[in-house]
Scaffold this motif. Structure first.
Motif, PDB file in Angstrom:
ATOM      1  N   MET A  15       0.842  -1.192   0.000  1.00 49.57           N
ATOM      2  CA  MET A  15       0.000   0.000   0.000  1.00 49.57           C
ATOM      3  C   MET A  15       0.879   1.244   0.000  1.00 49.57           C
TER       4      MET A  15
ATOM      5  N   ALA B 191       1.285   5.201   0.840  1.00 49.03           N
ATOM      6  CA  ALA B 191       0.563   6.070   1.771  1.00 49.03           C
ATOM      7  C   ALA B 191       0.470   7.479   1.207  1.00 49.03           C
TER       8      ALA B 191
ATOM      9  N   TRP C 257      -5.476   7.872   1.852  1.00 42.99           N
ATOM     10  CA  TRP C 257      -5.451   6.444   1.472  1.00 42.99           C
ATOM     11  C   TRP C 257      -6.245   5.575   2.439  1.00 42.99           C
ATOM     12  N   THR C 258      -6.589   6.111   3.601  1.00 45.44           N
ATOM     13  CA  THR C 258      -7.380   5.303   4.537  1.00 45.44           C
ATOM     14  C   THR C 258      -8.889   5.528   4.370  1.00 45.44           C
TER      15      THR C 258
ATOM     16  N   VAL D  18     -10.838   3.249  -0.991  1.00 44.53           N
ATOM     17  CA  VAL D  18      -9.469   2.965  -1.436  1.00 44.53           C
ATOM     18  C   VAL D  18      -9.178   1.536  -1.010  1.00 44.53           C
TER      19      VAL D  18
ATOM     20  N   ARG E 279      -3.281  12.801  -3.788  1.00 48.46           N
ATOM     21  CA  ARG E 279      -4.171  12.594  -2.657  1.00 48.46           C
ATOM     22  C   ARG E 279      -5.553  12.168  -3.135  1.00 48.46           C
TER      23      ARG E 279
ATOM     24  N   VAL F  42      -9.801  12.054  -6.820  1.00 49.27           N
ATOM     25  CA  VAL F  42      -8.366  11.836  -6.663  1.00 49.27           C
ATOM     26  C   VAL F  42      -7.629  12.928  -7.429  1.00 49.27           C
TER      27      VAL F  42
ATOM     28  N   ILE G  60      -5.523  -0.214  -5.655  1.00 47.28           N
ATOM     29  CA  ILE G  60      -4.070  -0.138  -5.581  1.00 47.28           C
ATOM     30  C   ILE G  60      -3.478  -1.476  -6.011  1.00 47.28           C
TER      31      ILE G  60
END
Ligand SMILES: Cc1cc2nc3c(=O)[nH]c(=O)nc-3n(C[C@H](O)[C@H](O)[C@H](O)COP(=O)(O)OP(=O)(O)OC[C@H]3O[C@@H](n4cnc5c(N)ncnc54)[C@H](O)[C@@H]3O)c2cc1C
Ligand code: SF4
Ligand code: SF4
Lengths: 105, 526
Positions: free
Chosen positions: B120, B122, B126-127, B131, B210, B220, B246
């Motif tokens: 993953m 970061a 991303w949390t 995602v 981001r 995004v 991802i």
């Protein structure tokens, strides 16, 4: 290298992405890891013990590589020169009630 | 404590192959897997596999998994599902969750075949929900039958990103784009071309700055990166998507090996177990097979599993030295043939400019995911011919040859190694049966009849979307780039058991478009 405790890597300087979460289980942000390195914790081990990144539910399955990368960048070394954290049981989350119930001993 | 001759951890292709091999030699084998379904990654792979016959080429991954399970069980291996292994200790003992308690098992040999986990990156956001790893998206689609989202952005152009991207399209999701920070597409050109011709754009040298959204992703910001993977200011793009997948690579799931004390070595960004040619680690009787010993493919994982299973059988005295050595050589040769070609593990990071045959690789294929019309003719699979004939747009050296084996007329040659480019032999006389089109895992073969009357040509293309078009249906012919060329009528839709659910759609286009039209799109979506 990373064991040279006296080497000065410079002070922690805040960066724009410091608040990005790296370890989602224990909610450890990038800035905390960067600061810990600048404070003198040079191994994955030490950082993990101080901040608990990689000690949560997933046991570092997601963040271990990220944490290693951040430490390496702060120290200016290659990521593969940093030894990975020790693997420990349980490698998968187990409730204590399950862990305590031994079968067929 | 229950004892087994061999304990296998992980019921993926490596673990099941190891169990089948060892149980076949007479060992008492137990396999533990944390999933509810056996097969590891295979139970999510609905696409046809590359390789040769002995690597189960042209068979869909799910089916390979089912076959392996049947083989292992028939030979007497016990497979325990819903059984996460939480510990691997000295003296080859494991701790396993079984129901509401834990059990201890001991093996005279242990094979760790735990596969890999997804990497993953970061970035900010991303949390956020939405995602997810490409593997998670696959699990949602193929296991739980849930569409991961409506409009998806894929980060990563390796085979995982390309394959999952295509599967998202098959599930009815829109794919906004495929991004990769590298300047070249990482996976097979044929996989990229499958996506490009449906209209999916590729942005190389791009990564995610981001993701934003409050409760979940709604968009995004991506940016162009320089050679050092730093964002170039002012080169941002926005994508409105509700899902980000991802596919930034996999890392071997080595936790149990480390816990047991196996010697590890640094290999790039990962640490891998130190293993012998048959997978034995620094701890005698403890083996590693499949992705856990280094990320490769299911095809190689199956062979590594068999090598380790055989080695365990030899170590415990179930097979003699001669029988073992003979089998070992066969397996090592099969493994070596899979590691041929420009994507071979030993060539990782190297950039080739030409194929083994000395033909320039298509740079457009590497950057945009498709071949330019003017360059297709350079490759040996593409030759002008009268009447119906195949056009084989397979232009990179990949370990694959089922097209050759499929052709009953002997029109297709793959000579000088499994990774050689397929060649169309125009002397053999194509019967137009379409088998080559249907078996090709890269969906890289088309049939052309440039003289279908009235100045029209017929193009036959593989088609794996539902609902299937109907004969007479009017849609649009798309170019390799996904660009809309012209209206196109479907004249035939063919399905046969030998096609294994790949339909062959034949559509008519003006003759000038014969070498350009490569996808038929339903009008409603066009
Ligand atoms: C999208 C995608 C497409 C692919 N396409 C192809 C292709 O076309 N051709 C090809 O050859 N390969 C393909 N691959 C690669 C292939 O799937 C893998 O290389 C292969 O599955 C590796 O096999 P394995 O047995 O090592 O691991 P896995 O298949 O990952 O199996 C590991 C198993 O171990 C289990 N496990 C892990 N840890 C534990 C534990 N602690 N306790 C119990 N169980 C555990 C897991 O649940 C899993 O079932 C693809 C992969 C992906 C993601
Ligand atoms: S269509 Fe049939 S005969 Fe023609 S090349 Fe393909 S497999 Fe061979
Ligand atoms: S054309 Fe042949 S070698 Fe190329 S991907 Fe298709 S089946 Fe494999």
């Amino acid at each position: 290298m990373s064991s040279e405790r006296t080497r000065d890597f410079g002070r922690y300087v805040a960066a724009a992405d410091d608040d990005v979460i790296i370890c989602r289980c224990e909610e450890v942000a990038k800035g905390e890891i960067r600061r810990a390195v600048r404070d003198g914790l040079f191994t994955v081990h030490e950082v993990r013990r101080l901040l608990r990144c990689g000690m949560g539910l997933c046991q570092g399955n997601t963040c271990a590589r990220l944490v290693r990368g951040i430490i390496a960048r702060e120290l200016g070394v290659a990521a593969d020169s940093l030894v990975e954290a020790t693997g420990r049981a349980p490698a998968r989350p187990l409730e204590m009630r399950v862990f305590a119930r031994e079968q067929g001993l | 404590m229950t004892r087994y001759d061999l304990i296998v951890i992980g019921a993926g292709p490596a673990g099941l192959s190891a169990a089948a091999e060892a149980a076949g030699a007479g060992l008492r084998v137990a396999v533990f897997d944390e999933n509810a379904k056996p097969g590891g990654q295979l139970f999510k792979q609905i696409h046809k596999f590359f390789g040769a016959k002995e690597h189960k080429a042209k068979i869909r991954g799910v089916k390979i998994g089912a076959e392996l399970l049947a083989e292992a069980e028939k030979r007497g291996a016990e497979v325990f599902l819903n059984s996460p292994v939480a510990g691997l200790y000295k003296e080859r003992e494991i701790l396993v969750r079984r129901g509401e308690g834990v059990g201890h098992y001991k093996g005279d040999a242990i094979i760790v075949a735990t596969g890999a986990q997804e990497n993953m990156p970061a970035f900010a956001g991303w949390t956020l929900p939405g995602v997810m790893g490409a593997g998670a998206a696959q699990t949602l689609m193929h296991l739980h039958r849930v569409k991961p989202g409506k409009r998806v952005l894929m980060l990563g152009s390796g085979n995982v990103g390309l394959v999952v991207g295509f599967q998202l399209r098959q599930a009815g999701c829109e794919l906004a784009a495929v991004l990769d920070a590298a300047p070249r597409i990482g996976g097979y050109g044929v996989h990229a071309a499958k996506l490009a011709r449906t209209g999916v754009p590729f942005y190389l040298s791009h990564s995610i700055v981001r993701a934003w959204g409050t409760d979940k992703v709604t968009g995004v910001v991506a940016g162009e990166v320089d050679g050092g993977w730093n964002f170039i200011p002012g080169r941002e793009k926005q994508f409105e998507v509700d899902t980000v997948c991802i596919a930034a690579g996999l890392a071997p799931a080595t936790q149990l090996l480390k816990m047991a004390g196996c010697a590890m070595r640094a290999a790039g960004a990962d640490w891998l177990p130190v293993c012998s040619a048959v997978g034995e680690t620094s701890l005698p009787g403890v083996y590693a097979a499949g992705d856990v010993s280094g990320i490769e493919e299911a095809s190689s994982a199956m062979i590594e599993g068999r090598l380790a299973g055989g080695a365990a059988a030899r170590k415990l005295g179930f097979i003699g030295p001669d029988e073992y050595e003979e089998r070992r050589q066969v397996l090592l040769a099969a493994l070596a043939s899979l590691r041929e070609g420009m994507f071979a593990p030993q060539k990782r990071g190297q950039i080739s400019a030409q194929t083994d045959e000395g033909i320039d690789l298509s740079q457009t294929l590497l950057r945009k995911g498709y071949l330019e019309e003017g360059e297709v003719g350079k490759y040996p699979g593409v030759k002008p011919a009268a009447g119906i004939h195949p056009v084989i747009e397979c232009t990179q050296n990949i370990p694959c040859n089922p097209c050759r084996d499929a052709c009953p007329q002997g029109c297709i040659k793959v000579t000088g190694g499994i990774a050689a480019l397929p060649e169309y032999d125009d002397r053999a006389g194509c019967a137009g049966c379409g088998l080559c089109v249907a078996v090709c895992p890269g969906q890289a073969i088309f049939l052309l009849n440039e003289d279908a009357g009235d100045g029209l040509a017929e193009v036959t293309a593989p088609y794996e979307f539902l609902p299937l078009p109907q004969k007479g249906e009017l849609g649009a012919a798309l170019a390799r780039s996904g660009e809309k060329l012209c209206p196109a009528e479907v004249v035939r839709v063919k399905l046969a058991p030998a096609f294994d659910r790949t339909a062959l759609v034949t559509f008519r286009v003006p003759r000038d478009f014969a070498m350009r039209a490569r996808f038929w799109q339903k009008e409603a979506a066009a």
